[in-house]
Write a protein that holds these residues in place. Structure first.
Motif, PDB file in Angstrom:
ATOM      1  N   ALA A  62       0.845  -1.207   0.000  1.00 37.92           N
ATOM      2  CA  ALA A  62       0.000   0.000   0.000  1.00 37.92           C
ATOM      3  C   ALA A  62       0.878   1.255   0.000  1.00 37.92           C
ATOM      4  O   ALA A  62       0.628   2.197  -0.767  1.00 37.92           O
ATOM      5  CB  ALA A  62      -0.932  -0.013   1.212  1.00 37.92           C
ATOM      6  N   GLY A  63       1.932   1.263   0.841  1.00 39.76           N
ATOM      7  CA  GLY A  63       2.838   2.414   0.892  1.00 39.76           C
ATOM      8  C   GLY A  63       3.575   2.618  -0.426  1.00 39.76           C
ATOM      9  O   GLY A  63       3.728   3.748  -0.902  1.00 39.76           O
ATOM     10  N   LEU A  64       4.011   1.513  -1.033  1.00 47.09           N
ATOM     11  CA  LEU A  64       4.729   1.591  -2.312  1.00 47.09           C
ATOM     12  C   LEU A  64       3.831   2.145  -3.416  1.00 47.09           C
ATOM     13  O   LEU A  64       4.253   2.963  -4.239  1.00 47.09           O
ATOM     14  CB  LEU A  64       5.241   0.211  -2.726  1.00 47.09           C
ATOM     15  CG  LEU A  64       6.408  -0.369  -1.934  1.00 47.09           C
ATOM     16  CD1 LEU A  64       6.756  -1.756  -2.459  1.00 47.09           C
ATOM     17  CD2 LEU A  64       7.624   0.543  -2.026  1.00 47.09           C
ATOM     18  N   ILE A  91      -6.120  -0.030  -2.647  1.00 43.66           N
ATOM     19  CA  ILE A  91      -5.283  -1.019  -1.961  1.00 43.66           C
ATOM     20  C   ILE A  91      -5.117  -0.653  -0.493  1.00 43.66           C
ATOM     21  O   ILE A  91      -5.087  -1.519   0.385  1.00 43.66           O
ATOM     22  CB  ILE A  91      -3.905  -1.122  -2.665  1.00 43.66           C
ATOM     23  CG1 ILE A  91      -4.074  -1.830  -4.006  1.00 43.66           C
ATOM     24  CG2 ILE A  91      -2.898  -1.872  -1.799  1.00 43.66           C
ATOM     25  CD1 ILE A  91      -2.816  -1.945  -4.808  1.00 43.66           C
ATOM     26  N   ALA A  92      -5.050   0.650  -0.205  1.00 43.46           N
ATOM     27  CA  ALA A  92      -4.818   1.097   1.164  1.00 43.46           C
ATOM     28  C   ALA A  92      -6.091   1.040   2.014  1.00 43.46           C
ATOM     29  O   ALA A  92      -6.013   1.035   3.248  1.00 43.46           O
ATOM     30  CB  ALA A  92      -4.256   2.512   1.166  1.00 43.46           C
ATOM     31  N   ALA A  93      -7.256   0.987   1.383  1.00 49.18           N
ATOM     32  CA  ALA A  93      -8.525   1.067   2.122  1.00 49.18           C
ATOM     33  C   ALA A  93      -8.651   0.049   3.270  1.00 49.18           C
ATOM     34  O   ALA A  93      -9.087   0.415   4.362  1.00 49.18           O
ATOM     35  CB  ALA A  93      -9.698   0.941   1.157  1.00 49.18           C
ATOM     36  N   PRO A  94      -8.251  -1.218   3.075  1.00 43.29           N
ATOM     37  CA  PRO A  94      -8.403  -2.190   4.173  1.00 43.29           C
ATOM     38  C   PRO A  94      -7.511  -1.901   5.388  1.00 43.29           C
ATOM     39  O   PRO A  94      -7.647  -2.578   6.409  1.00 43.29           O
ATOM     40  CB  PRO A  94      -7.981  -3.529   3.531  1.00 43.29           C
ATOM     41  CG  PRO A  94      -8.017  -3.296   2.073  1.00 43.29           C
ATOM     42  CD  PRO A  94      -7.739  -1.841   1.862  1.00 43.29           C
ATOM     43  N   LEU A  95      -6.614  -0.905   5.287  1.00 44.22           N
ATOM     44  CA  LEU A  95      -5.743  -0.587   6.426  1.00 44.22           C
ATOM     45  C   LEU A  95      -6.489   0.167   7.519  1.00 44.22           C
ATOM     46  O   LEU A  95      -5.992   0.273   8.641  1.00 44.22           O
ATOM     47  CB  LEU A  95      -4.548   0.270   5.966  1.00 44.22           C
ATOM     48  CG  LEU A  95      -3.459  -0.447   5.177  1.00 44.22           C
ATOM     49  CD1 LEU A  95      -2.444   0.557   4.676  1.00 44.22           C
ATOM     50  CD2 LEU A  95      -2.770  -1.499   6.049  1.00 44.22           C
ATOM     51  N   ILE A 122      -0.954   0.960   9.184  1.00 44.09           N
ATOM     52  CA  ILE A 122      -0.897   2.335   8.669  1.00 44.09           C
ATOM     53  C   ILE A 122       0.506   2.915   8.877  1.00 44.09           C
ATOM     54  O   ILE A 122       1.066   3.544   7.979  1.00 44.09           O
ATOM     55  CB  ILE A 122      -1.971   3.217   9.352  1.00 44.09           C
ATOM     56  CG1 ILE A 122      -3.360   2.750   8.898  1.00 44.09           C
ATOM     57  CG2 ILE A 122      -1.759   4.696   9.019  1.00 44.09           C
ATOM     58  CD1 ILE A 122      -4.509   3.421   9.614  1.00 44.09           C
ATOM     59  N   VAL A 123       1.093   2.670  10.065  1.00 39.24           N
ATOM     60  CA  VAL A 123       2.441   3.178  10.345  1.00 39.24           C
ATOM     61  C   VAL A 123       3.440   2.629   9.324  1.00 39.24           C
ATOM     62  O   VAL A 123       4.243   3.362   8.748  1.00 39.24           O
ATOM     63  CB  VAL A 123       2.868   2.806  11.789  1.00 39.24           C
ATOM     64  CG1 VAL A 123       4.359   3.075  11.995  1.00 39.24           C
ATOM     65  CG2 VAL A 123       2.051   3.606  12.797  1.00 39.24           C
TER      66      VAL A 123
END
Lengths: 177, 185
Positions: free
Chosen positions: A122-124, B133-137, B144-145
């Motif tokens: 996700a970060g990438l 892709i980030a939504a499930p975080l 998240i960190v």
């Protein structure tokens, strides 16, 4: 650098990217840009963004930006070298693992590894988006277009190709200048 | 018919993935699934999902890994080569053709302006994918960190990916193992 030397360096750079591409090729866009723009000075950041956009306008896997970079740097041979180098290491790994897969697909460690990789991916991906947007933003109008198109992609199921064509259309009409 | 499976030949692997490569605008995966599962009945839906899980788990392009895996499943190494070359042949030719046209005409202001718009939307496509892709975080503070540190190291500090990936993926996997609660929603 000799032609063969360039091809060898291209092969080394893209083969390494292949094995780093957890979450797909888009996850290694910033590293690809860093390598071809900052480390090797083959193309500029703006050219990188253009080649990426061009790759999106073609059918097929989204790793075609590598094909175009190879082609731009070293012609047809370069295109073949970057494409195969980006595919070969990960493909060999997949080929080797696929037979074992059915044995460990339910293993606890596999679930842990997959869950652990997810935030990194996700970060990438977010880094890829920002690095790319930095080089495509030429003023507030292109920034607004990127913002609006992002909302369209998130909120609708419109075919991405239509949105890409609309963006190109706005550009041709001189709206973004 | 849905339960009958067909054993594809090398030629079928090539032509099947060739068609997928040509269709796949803005995402090849739905087309691959349609061809492999619904049209040609090579593998069941469940097996397709499992193979896809493997291909997403391993590094590299997911769809490329999938062509390798399906080719290997039916015809070993020659099968992988047939499926892979089928998938890549047409898109590579098309994209080089586009590159040639771009080189030729990119000096025209109209083409340059059109490209500015196309590139801005291409960036949006990656941004939207990243957000999905980030939504499930959400609700997973440790996740998240890790995502924020990864982002900062690559996008802001421009550190090289190999050491960043080794350290952060390692740390993240250990955290997912030791404190799974904060990793799950």
């Amino acid at each position: 650098m000799t032609a063969h030397g360039t091809l060898a360096v291209l092969a080394a750079v893209f083969a390494q990217l292949s094995l780093l591409a957890f979450g797909g090729v888009n996850a290694v866009l910033p590293e690809m840009q860093r390598q071809v723009v900052q480390v090797h000075h083959w193309i500029t950041a703006a050219e990188f963004a253009s080649l990426y956009a061009l790759a999106q306008a073609a059918p097929g896997p989204n790793m075609l930006v590598a094909t175009l970079i190879g082609w731009r740097v070293a012609g047809l041979g370069g295109a073949l070298v970057t494409t195969l180098s980006l595919c070969a290491p990960s493909s060999l790994l997949t080929f080797g693992v696929v037979r074992l897969w059915y044995r460990f697909r339910d293993a606890a460690w596999r679930v842990v590894v997959q869950r652990g990789l997810m935030p990194v991916t996700a970060g990438l991906m977010m880094a890829s988006a920002v690095v790319l947007a930095e080089s495509t933003t030429t003023g507030w109008k292109t920034a607004a277009l990127t913002g609006a198109a992002t909302v369209v992609f998130l909120r609708t199921r419109l075919n991405p190709l239509i949105v890409l064509a609309a963006g190109a259309g706005l550009g041709v009409l001189g709206v973004l200048g | 018919m849905s339960e009958s499976r067909t054993m594809p030949s090398l030629a079928a692997l090539f032509t099947g993935f060739f068609a997928v490569g040509l269709c796949g605008f803005g995402g090849v995966l739905p087309w691959a699934r349609r061809m492999v599962v619904e049209q040609r009945h090579w593998v069941s839906e469940t097996e397709f999902t499992e193979l896809l899980g493997l291909c997403q788990f391993l590094p590299g392009g997911n769809i490329i890994n999938l062509s390798i895996a399906i080719g290997a499943r039916f015809a070993g190494a020659p099968g992988s080569v047939a499926a892979f070359t089928g998938l890549m042949a047409a898109p590579m030719a098309v994209v080089i053709g586009l590159g040639f046209l771009y080189d030729r005409y990119s000096d025209l202001p109209m083409v340059a302006h059109g490209f500015a718009g196309l590139a801005a939307v291409a960036a949006a496509l990656v941004l939207a994918t990243a957000l999905k892709i980030a939504a499930p975080l959400r609700g997973r503070p440790l996740g998240i960190v890790i995502a924020v540190i990864t982002f900062a190291a690559i996008a802001l500090l421009r550190w090289p990916l190999p050491p960043v990936l080794v350290v952060l993926a390692g740390a993240s996997i250990v955290l997912a193992w030791r404190v799974p609660g904060r990793f799950r929603a």
